[in-house]
Design a protein around this motif. Structure first.
Motif, PDB file in Angstrom:
ATOM      1  N   ILE A 116       0.840  -1.210   0.000  1.00 45.92           N
ATOM      2  CA  ILE A 116       0.000   0.000   0.000  1.00 45.92           C
ATOM      3  C   ILE A 116       0.869   1.252   0.000  1.00 45.92           C
ATOM      4  O   ILE A 116       0.637   2.193  -0.759  1.00 45.92           O
ATOM      5  CB  ILE A 116      -0.950  -0.002   1.214  1.00 45.92           C
ATOM      6  N   GLU A 117       1.890   1.257   0.858  1.00 46.17           N
ATOM      7  CA  GLU A 117       2.780   2.417   0.942  1.00 46.17           C
ATOM      8  C   GLU A 117       3.522   2.635  -0.374  1.00 46.17           C
ATOM      9  O   GLU A 117       3.713   3.783  -0.810  1.00 46.17           O
ATOM     10  CB  GLU A 117       3.767   2.222   2.090  1.00 46.17           C
ATOM     11  N   GLU A 118       3.908   1.549  -1.027  1.00 46.15           N
ATOM     12  CA  GLU A 118       4.596   1.677  -2.307  1.00 46.15           C
ATOM     13  C   GLU A 118       3.650   2.195  -3.391  1.00 46.15           C
ATOM     14  O   GLU A 118       4.051   3.005  -4.234  1.00 46.15           O
ATOM     15  CB  GLU A 118       5.187   0.325  -2.706  1.00 46.15           C
ATOM     16  N   ALA A 119       2.387   1.763  -3.366  1.00 42.20           N
ATOM     17  CA  ALA A 119       1.408   2.254  -4.343  1.00 42.20           C
ATOM     18  C   ALA A 119       1.126   3.738  -4.124  1.00 42.20           C
ATOM     19  O   ALA A 119       1.018   4.503  -5.085  1.00 42.20           O
ATOM     20  CB  ALA A 119       0.122   1.447  -4.241  1.00 42.20           C
ATOM     21  N   ILE A 120       1.022   4.132  -2.877  1.00 49.95           N
ATOM     22  CA  ILE A 120       0.783   5.545  -2.550  1.00 49.95           C
ATOM     23  C   ILE A 120       1.941   6.410  -3.037  1.00 49.95           C
ATOM     24  O   ILE A 120       1.739   7.478  -3.622  1.00 49.95           O
ATOM     25  CB  ILE A 120       0.571   5.712  -1.028  1.00 49.95           C
ATOM     26  N   ALA A 121       3.163   5.931  -2.818  1.00 47.13           N
ATOM     27  CA  ALA A 121       4.342   6.683  -3.271  1.00 47.13           C
ATOM     28  C   ALA A 121       4.400   6.745  -4.786  1.00 47.13           C
ATOM     29  O   ALA A 121       4.761   7.774  -5.369  1.00 47.13           O
ATOM     30  CB  ALA A 121       5.607   6.039  -2.713  1.00 47.13           C
ATOM     31  N   LEU A 122       4.047   5.642  -5.453  1.00 46.87           N
ATOM     32  CA  LEU A 122       4.104   5.596  -6.916  1.00 46.87           C
ATOM     33  C   LEU A 122       3.230   6.662  -7.550  1.00 46.87           C
ATOM     34  O   LEU A 122       3.630   7.314  -8.525  1.00 46.87           O
ATOM     35  CB  LEU A 122       3.674   4.214  -7.411  1.00 46.87           C
ATOM     36  N   VAL A 123       2.022   6.880  -7.007  1.00 51.58           N
ATOM     37  CA  VAL A 123       1.093   7.848  -7.601  1.00 51.58           C
ATOM     38  C   VAL A 123       1.121   9.209  -6.903  1.00 51.58           C
ATOM     39  O   VAL A 123       0.367  10.110  -7.263  1.00 51.58           O
ATOM     40  CB  VAL A 123      -0.352   7.288  -7.604  1.00 51.58           C
ATOM     41  N   LEU A 140      -6.274  13.783  -8.695  1.00 49.00           N
ATOM     42  CA  LEU A 140      -5.969  12.948  -7.536  1.00 49.00           C
ATOM     43  C   LEU A 140      -6.853  11.698  -7.515  1.00 49.00           C
ATOM     44  O   LEU A 140      -6.406  10.614  -7.132  1.00 49.00           O
ATOM     45  CB  LEU A 140      -6.161  13.756  -6.250  1.00 49.00           C
ATOM     46  N   LEU A 141      -8.104  11.853  -7.930  1.00 46.48           N
ATOM     47  CA  LEU A 141      -9.006  10.693  -8.003  1.00 46.48           C
ATOM     48  C   LEU A 141      -8.472   9.653  -8.993  1.00 46.48           C
ATOM     49  O   LEU A 141      -8.526   8.442  -8.744  1.00 46.48           O
ATOM     50  CB  LEU A 141     -10.407  11.130  -8.421  1.00 46.48           C
ATOM     51  N   ARG A 142      -7.992  10.130 -10.136  1.00 46.74           N
ATOM     52  CA  ARG A 142      -7.422   9.219 -11.126  1.00 46.74           C
ATOM     53  C   ARG A 142      -6.225   8.471 -10.530  1.00 46.74           C
ATOM     54  O   ARG A 142      -6.051   7.279 -10.755  1.00 46.74           O
ATOM     55  CB  ARG A 142      -6.974   9.993 -12.361  1.00 46.74           C
ATOM     56  N   ARG A 143      -5.405   9.186  -9.796  1.00 44.46           N
ATOM     57  CA  ARG A 143      -4.227   8.568  -9.200  1.00 44.46           C
ATOM     58  C   ARG A 143      -4.619   7.547  -8.127  1.00 44.46           C
ATOM     59  O   ARG A 143      -4.007   6.478  -8.006  1.00 44.46           O
ATOM     60  CB  ARG A 143      -3.316   9.652  -8.641  1.00 44.46           C
ATOM     61  N   LEU A 144      -5.679   7.862  -7.373  1.00 44.89           N
ATOM     62  CA  LEU A 144      -6.200   6.895  -6.401  1.00 44.89           C
ATOM     63  C   LEU A 144      -6.723   5.646  -7.119  1.00 44.89           C
ATOM     64  O   LEU A 144      -6.484   4.511  -6.685  1.00 44.89           O
ATOM     65  CB  LEU A 144      -7.314   7.530  -5.570  1.00 44.89           C
ATOM     66  N   ASN A 145      -7.435   5.852  -8.207  1.00 52.82           N
ATOM     67  CA  ASN A 145      -7.982   4.733  -8.980  1.00 52.82           C
ATOM     68  C   ASN A 145      -6.869   3.800  -9.457  1.00 52.82           C
ATOM     69  O   ASN A 145      -6.998   2.574  -9.405  1.00 52.82           O
ATOM     70  CB  ASN A 145      -8.753   5.291 -10.178  1.00 52.82           C
ATOM     71  N   ILE A 146      -5.762   4.389  -9.910  1.00 52.41           N
ATOM     72  CA  ILE A 146      -4.621   3.589 -10.362  1.00 52.41           C
ATOM     73  C   ILE A 146      -4.002   2.837  -9.189  1.00 52.41           C
ATOM     74  O   ILE A 146      -3.703   1.638  -9.286  1.00 52.41           O
ATOM     75  CB  ILE A 146      -3.583   4.479 -11.056  1.00 52.41           C
ATOM     76  N   ALA A 147      -3.826   3.520  -8.059  1.00 49.39           N
ATOM     77  CA  ALA A 147      -3.225   2.873  -6.889  1.00 49.39           C
ATOM     78  C   ALA A 147      -4.044   1.671  -6.435  1.00 49.39           C
ATOM     79  O   ALA A 147      -3.490   0.627  -6.070  1.00 49.39           O
ATOM     80  CB  ALA A 147      -3.097   3.885  -5.748  1.00 49.39           C
ATOM     81  N   CYS A 148      -5.369   1.797  -6.478  1.00 52.27           N
ATOM     82  CA  CYS A 148      -6.234   0.680  -6.086  1.00 52.27           C
ATOM     83  C   CYS A 148      -6.067  -0.515  -7.028  1.00 52.27           C
ATOM     84  O   CYS A 148      -6.177  -1.673  -6.602  1.00 52.27           O
ATOM     85  CB  CYS A 148      -7.704   1.124  -6.074  1.00 52.27           C
ATOM     86  N   GLY A 149      -5.800  -0.238  -8.289  1.00 55.45           N
ATOM     87  CA  GLY A 149      -5.696  -1.310  -9.278  1.00 55.45           C
ATOM     88  C   GLY A 149      -4.356  -2.004  -9.324  1.00 55.45           C
ATOM     89  O   GLY A 149      -4.258  -3.140  -9.832  1.00 55.45           O
ATOM     90  N   ARG A 171      -1.104  14.367 -15.079  1.00 57.99           N
ATOM     91  CA  ARG A 171      -0.795  13.527 -16.242  1.00 57.99           C
ATOM     92  C   ARG A 171       0.659  13.095 -16.225  1.00 57.99           C
ATOM     93  O   ARG A 171       0.969  11.918 -16.444  1.00 57.99           O
ATOM     94  CB  ARG A 171      -1.109  14.280 -17.533  1.00 57.99           C
ATOM     95  N   ASN A 172       1.561  14.028 -15.971  1.00 62.03           N
ATOM     96  CA  ASN A 172       2.983  13.675 -15.912  1.00 62.03           C
ATOM     97  C   ASN A 172       3.244  12.651 -14.820  1.00 62.03           C
ATOM     98  O   ASN A 172       4.029  11.716 -14.996  1.00 62.03           O
ATOM     99  CB  ASN A 172       3.832  14.923 -15.670  1.00 62.03           C
ATOM    100  N   ASN A 173       2.593  12.845 -13.671  1.00 64.71           N
ATOM    101  CA  ASN A 173       2.761  11.911 -12.557  1.00 64.71           C
ATOM    102  C   ASN A 173       2.293  10.516 -12.951  1.00 64.71           C
ATOM    103  O   ASN A 173       2.968   9.514 -12.684  1.00 64.71           O
ATOM    104  CB  ASN A 173       1.979  12.412 -11.340  1.00 64.71           C
ATOM    105  N   ILE A 174       1.137  10.446 -13.614  1.00 67.99           N
ATOM    106  CA  ILE A 174       0.580   9.153 -14.020  1.00 67.99           C
ATOM    107  C   ILE A 174       1.480   8.478 -15.047  1.00 67.99           C
ATOM    108  O   ILE A 174       1.781   7.281 -14.946  1.00 67.99           O
ATOM    109  CB  ILE A 174      -0.843   9.337 -14.567  1.00 67.99           C
ATOM    110  N   LEU A 175       1.948   9.229 -16.039  1.00 67.95           N
ATOM    111  CA  LEU A 175       2.805   8.646 -17.069  1.00 67.95           C
ATOM    112  C   LEU A 175       4.126   8.161 -16.488  1.00 67.95           C
ATOM    113  O   LEU A 175       4.619   7.084 -16.864  1.00 67.95           O
ATOM    114  CB  LEU A 175       3.049   9.664 -18.184  1.00 67.95           C
ATOM    115  N   ASP A 176       4.695   8.941 -15.561  1.00 70.04           N
ATOM    116  CA  ASP A 176       5.939   8.503 -14.912  1.00 70.04           C
ATOM    117  C   ASP A 176       5.697   7.227 -14.111  1.00 70.04           C
ATOM    118  O   ASP A 176       6.552   6.332 -14.080  1.00 70.04           O
ATOM    119  CB  ASP A 176       6.469   9.609 -13.985  1.00 70.04           C
TER     120      ASP A 176
END
Length: 312
Positions: A116-123, A140-149, A171-176
């Motif tokens: 969980i901590e690694e997913a939170i850091a990733l997004v 931020l919602l999009r980033r949460l959605n990705i972290a959950c998946g 967008r940059n955060n998500i692509l990275d």
């Protein structure tokens, strides 16, 4: 690289409509595959068949060497799915949402907390773990959605339009983050209508239309399919549009448009196009400010292959 997904002669019908028509392709382990196509091309149907959410008439789907089926739970636990529509629980915080989805696969508490901590850091949601979804911006919602998946560290990840309607920073955060997932060993199937993202991310691209593949390859390989060698944009403020016909007669010119003070000329394969254009502008006494030259983009190829008419 070995194939982690193998699709052979897949056909899916809706009454008399073949949504997927004898479709065959492979996805290599550790690559990002861009699955592109206009609306109604069969992208969503293909993904739903891959996930065994839809039955199909004929063909086969193997994932990690095993035939995919609705009860193939050993396969499904290694898959992460992030659909375009955000799917989180409004009554749970950011941390609790990720914990819930990760807990569907990871039962051991310490391991789950680490993931969980690694997913939170990733997004990049470290500062929002106690927020509820209604308190988050769209990005931020999009980033949460990705972290959950992806919190359970799946080997295969399906990402459907993950950057729709988000700000440039998100967008940059998500692509990275997607690049980091690939670098950590995940195989990713990526769908989007943003061609620049495909060029940045995807190792290989498949373009679907009418349920079958009309082109596949790397971004550079697909660009070789274009009928144009280069595009030249000329900034002209006093351009008489009657001159467009004269420009069209210049050697190697494929098409000409004038819009918002820009004369945009697409050239077929050839040399010295810009030199000849400048000579023409001088001859016609047309004053210009700047000239921009670019190779055809993936968007140009996509429109050339699938057509420019609107799709529902």
């Amino acid at each position: 690289m070995k194939s982690i997904i193998e699709v052979q002669h897949l056909t899916k019908k809706y009454k008399n409509l073949k949504a997927i028509n004898d479709l065959s392709f492979e996805v290599k382990e550790g690559e990002i595959l861009g699955l592109l196509g206009p609306n109604g091309s069969g992208k969503s149907t293909t993904i739903n068949c891959l996930l065994s959410l839809l039955n199909f008439e004929s063909g086969s789907i193997k994932i990690m060497g095993t035939e995919m089926s609705p009860d193939a739970y050993d396969i499904k636990k290694n898959i992460g799915v992030i659909f375009q529509e955000v799917a989180v629980f409004d009554e749970l915080t950011v941390y609790e949402n990720i914990d819930y989805f990760c807990g569907l696969y990871i039962k051991e508490k310490k391991t789950r907390q680490k993931y969980i901590e690694e997913a939170i850091a990733l997004v990049g949601l470290e500062n929002y773990t106690k927020f509820y979804p209604k308190q988050l911006s769209g990005g931020l919602l999009r980033r949460l959605n990705i972290a959950c998946g992806i919190a359970h560290k799946p080997k295969i990840i399906f990402l459907d339009e993950p950057t729709v309607a988000v700000d440039p920073q998100s967008r940059n955060n998500i692509l990275d983050g997607i690049k980091k997932l690939r670098d950590d060993g995940a195989t990713i199937i990526y769908t989007t209508h943003y061609m620049e993202e495909v060029e940045i991310l995807c190792d290989r691209i498949i373009i679907l239309d009418a349920g079958h593949i009309i082109a596949s390859g790397t971004s550079d390989e697909l660009k070789e399919l274009a009928n144009i060698e280069e595009k030249v944009s000329v900034e002209i403020y006093d351009f008489d549009i009657t001159n467009i016909e004269k420009v069209k007669k210049i050697k190697n010119v494929e098409s000409v448009i004038y819009n918002n003070h820009l004369l945009i000329i697409a050239y077929k394969k050839g040399k010295n196009n810009v030199v000849e254009l400048i000579e023409h502008l001088k001859k016609e006494k047309i004053n210009y400010n700047k000239i921009f030259v670019e190779r055809p983009t993936l968007n140009d190829v996509f429109l050339e292959l699938t057509g420019k008419e609107l799709r529902d």
